[in-house]
Design a protein around this motif. Structure first.
Motif, PDB file in Angstrom:
ATOM      1  N   PHE A 119       0.844  -1.200   0.000  1.00 58.99           N
ATOM      2  CA  PHE A 119       0.000   0.000   0.000  1.00 58.99           C
ATOM      3  C   PHE A 119       0.876   1.245   0.000  1.00 58.99           C
ATOM      4  O   PHE A 119       1.911   1.297   0.663  1.00 58.99           O
ATOM      5  CB  PHE A 119      -0.892   0.037   1.246  1.00 58.99           C
TER       6      PHE A 119
ATOM      7  N   GLY B 289      -3.829   4.133  -2.315  1.00 61.70           N
ATOM      8  CA  GLY B 289      -4.069   2.817  -1.745  1.00 61.70           C
ATOM      9  C   GLY B 289      -3.151   1.723  -2.267  1.00 61.70           C
ATOM     10  O   GLY B 289      -1.939   1.923  -2.395  1.00 61.70           O
ATOM     11  N   PRO B 290      -3.732   0.547  -2.582  1.00 65.23           N
ATOM     12  CA  PRO B 290      -2.919  -0.629  -2.919  1.00 65.23           C
ATOM     13  C   PRO B 290      -2.144  -0.437  -4.224  1.00 65.23           C
ATOM     14  O   PRO B 290      -2.677   0.049  -5.206  1.00 65.23           O
ATOM     15  CB  PRO B 290      -3.958  -1.745  -3.062  1.00 65.23           C
TER      16      PRO B 290
ATOM     17  N   ASN C 265      -2.065  -6.992  -5.315  1.00 62.79           N
ATOM     18  CA  ASN C 265      -3.323  -6.556  -4.684  1.00 62.79           C
ATOM     19  C   ASN C 265      -3.925  -5.307  -5.324  1.00 62.79           C
ATOM     20  O   ASN C 265      -5.080  -4.974  -5.107  1.00 62.79           O
ATOM     21  CB  ASN C 265      -3.140  -6.348  -3.186  1.00 62.79           C
ATOM     22  N   CYS C 266      -3.150  -4.641  -6.231  1.00 56.83           N
ATOM     23  CA  CYS C 266      -3.705  -3.451  -6.884  1.00 56.83           C
ATOM     24  C   CYS C 266      -4.888  -3.815  -7.786  1.00 56.83           C
ATOM     25  O   CYS C 266      -5.732  -2.974  -8.094  1.00 56.83           O
ATOM     26  CB  CYS C 266      -2.628  -2.738  -7.695  1.00 56.83           C
TER      27      CYS C 266
ATOM     28  N   LYS D 186      -8.745  -3.938  -5.788  1.00 57.60           N
ATOM     29  CA  LYS D 186      -9.419  -2.789  -5.167  1.00 57.60           C
ATOM     30  C   LYS D 186     -10.741  -2.534  -5.889  1.00 57.60           C
ATOM     31  O   LYS D 186     -10.801  -2.525  -7.119  1.00 57.60           O
ATOM     32  CB  LYS D 186      -8.527  -1.556  -5.263  1.00 57.60           C
ATOM     33  N   ASN D 187     -11.822  -2.358  -5.140  1.00 55.38           N
ATOM     34  CA  ASN D 187     -13.120  -2.004  -5.711  1.00 55.38           C
ATOM     35  C   ASN D 187     -13.893  -1.170  -4.701  1.00 55.38           C
ATOM     36  O   ASN D 187     -13.369  -0.824  -3.637  1.00 55.38           O
ATOM     37  CB  ASN D 187     -13.908  -3.251  -6.137  1.00 55.38           C
TER      38      ASN D 187
ATOM     39  N   CYS E 219     -14.135  -3.057  -1.440  1.00 48.71           N
ATOM     40  CA  CYS E 219     -12.874  -3.405  -0.772  1.00 48.71           C
ATOM     41  C   CYS E 219     -11.774  -2.473  -1.286  1.00 48.71           C
ATOM     42  O   CYS E 219     -11.172  -2.716  -2.322  1.00 48.71           O
ATOM     43  CB  CYS E 219     -12.519  -4.868  -1.035  1.00 48.71           C
ATOM     44  N   LYS E 220     -11.559  -1.388  -0.549  1.00 49.90           N
ATOM     45  CA  LYS E 220     -10.582  -0.401  -0.989  1.00 49.90           C
ATOM     46  C   LYS E 220      -9.167  -0.697  -0.507  1.00 49.90           C
ATOM     47  O   LYS E 220      -8.214  -0.108  -1.003  1.00 49.90           O
ATOM     48  CB  LYS E 220     -11.013   0.979  -0.513  1.00 49.90           C
ATOM     49  N   THR E 221      -9.038  -1.619   0.423  1.00 51.23           N
ATOM     50  CA  THR E 221      -7.697  -1.973   0.929  1.00 51.23           C
ATOM     51  C   THR E 221      -7.551  -3.492   0.964  1.00 51.23           C
ATOM     52  O   THR E 221      -7.569  -4.110   2.036  1.00 51.23           O
ATOM     53  CB  THR E 221      -7.485  -1.402   2.341  1.00 51.23           C
ATOM     54  N   PRO E 222      -7.463  -4.129  -0.213  1.00 55.14           N
ATOM     55  CA  PRO E 222      -7.374  -5.595  -0.260  1.00 55.14           C
ATOM     56  C   PRO E 222      -6.046  -6.095   0.313  1.00 55.14           C
ATOM     57  O   PRO E 222      -4.976  -5.673  -0.119  1.00 55.14           O
ATOM     58  CB  PRO E 222      -7.485  -5.906  -1.750  1.00 55.14           C
TER      59      PRO E 222
END
Length: 323
Positions: free
Chosen positions: A25, A31-32, A124-125, A128-129, A132-135
């Motif tokens: 991250f 984020g990711p 993990n990028c 992200k959706n 789930c913004k921080t997978p």
């Protein structure tokens, strides 16, 4: 005696594993940013016309391609694994353990993939959706494939020299090519196929193979010839060699023809020439008696590696057919 000629070998092969995607991250709002893993290396086979045996693989029976590298931060994809390439002579066959042919290599630099490398896993990028913004998960890389292959060589020579032991095959190949086989006056001095290259004027190089002497019953496993008869199957021309020293020419001729017929009838459909070697031991009267004994439909030539009789005509015959 150590057999230096290898034409059959089992290989354990494995393509590279794909690298893993990573979890990472950034501190900023984006984020990711975990990157993807690299692809695993493929395992390939490539024809090399400078090789005439697979003995270089005899002590390297485990061939494994490089794994892909793991992904990095900032969405950096890991590097792909290096391919592993098996260099083989022209005429090599790859089979599975059930003896099914998978690949044949018939041309120089011909390259085919035996096993594909595993795909790299996603970082993990990708996950992200809006929900789930921080997978906190990523994919592992796909495993490479692994199989045991049987590598077999059938020499892709232009000309094959076939005859009983001590018929003069090795002497002939030493006279018209750069090959220097072991030559002696006792049976089975040729324990392995000898390969020579004929370079004649501006003609392309011509590969000639001297097959170990065959005896009656060779097609059923007797003597040394059976093990190497398969190398005749891809010759474009075959020379049936009979020594002038023998007493019964027709009997020797029939032994060779029958063994080839029992082994593979297609061999006798190839272009062929009956070669009477050591003709310096004969006078014209004896030559005439031999001709009367030989089959009428066979083309024949008398040669002598000592006096050089017939060698030029023999080379011309080869070039004329292959041109």
């Amino acid at each position: 005696m150590l057999n230096k000629f290898t034409d059959f070998i089992k290989l354990y092969c494995k393509s590279g594993d794909g690298g893993a995607g990573i979890i990472h991250f950034r501190k900023e709002k984006f984020g990711p940013d975990g990157g993807d893993g690299g692809k695993g290396g493929n395992l390939l086979i490539r024809g090399n016309n400078k090789l005439f045996t697979i003995s270089h693989l005899k002590y390297k029976k485990h061939i494994i391609a490089e794994n892909g590298k793991n992904g990095g931060r900032n969405r950096i994809t890991g590097s792909n694994g290096k391919d592993s390439i098996i260099e083989v002579p022209i005429g090599s066959i790859v089979k599975d353990i059930y003896n099914n042919i998978i690949i044949e290599i018939l041309n120089n630099n011909e390259e085919k993939i035996l096993l594909f490398g595993g795909k790299g896993g996603k970082g993990n990028c990708h996950f992200k959706n809006s929900l789930c913004k921080t997978p906190f998960f990523s994919e592992k890389g796909e495993s490479g494939k692994e199989l045991i292959f049987v590598l077999e060589l059938k020499l892709l020579a232009d000309v094959g020299l076939i005859g009983l032991p001590n018929s003069g095959k090795s002497t002939l190949i030493s006279m018209i090519t750069s090959s220097k086989p072991k030559i002696d006056n006792y049976p089975f001095t040729t324990l392995n196929p000898n390969i020579g290259v004929l370079n004649y004027k501006n003609f392309k190089k011509i590969v000639i193979a001297d097959i170990p002497g065959i005896i009656k019953g060779a097609s059923k496993g007797k003597g040394l010839g059976f093990e190497f008869l398969k190398h005749i199957q891809r010759n474009k021309i075959i020379f049936l060699i009979i020594s002038a020293e023998v007493i019964y020419y027709k009997k020797n001729y029939n032994i060779i023809i029958n063994e080839l017929n029992f082994f593979d009838k297609k061999i006798l459909k190839k272009k062929r020439l009956l070669v009477i070697s050591k003709s310096d031991l004969l006078d014209q009267e004896l030559k005439y008696e031999i001709i009367k004994e030989l089959p009428k439909f066979e083309k024949y030539i008398f040669i002598s590696s000592f006096s050089k009789e017939g060698l030029y005509e023999l080379i011309y015959y080869i070039c004329n057919i292959l041109s």
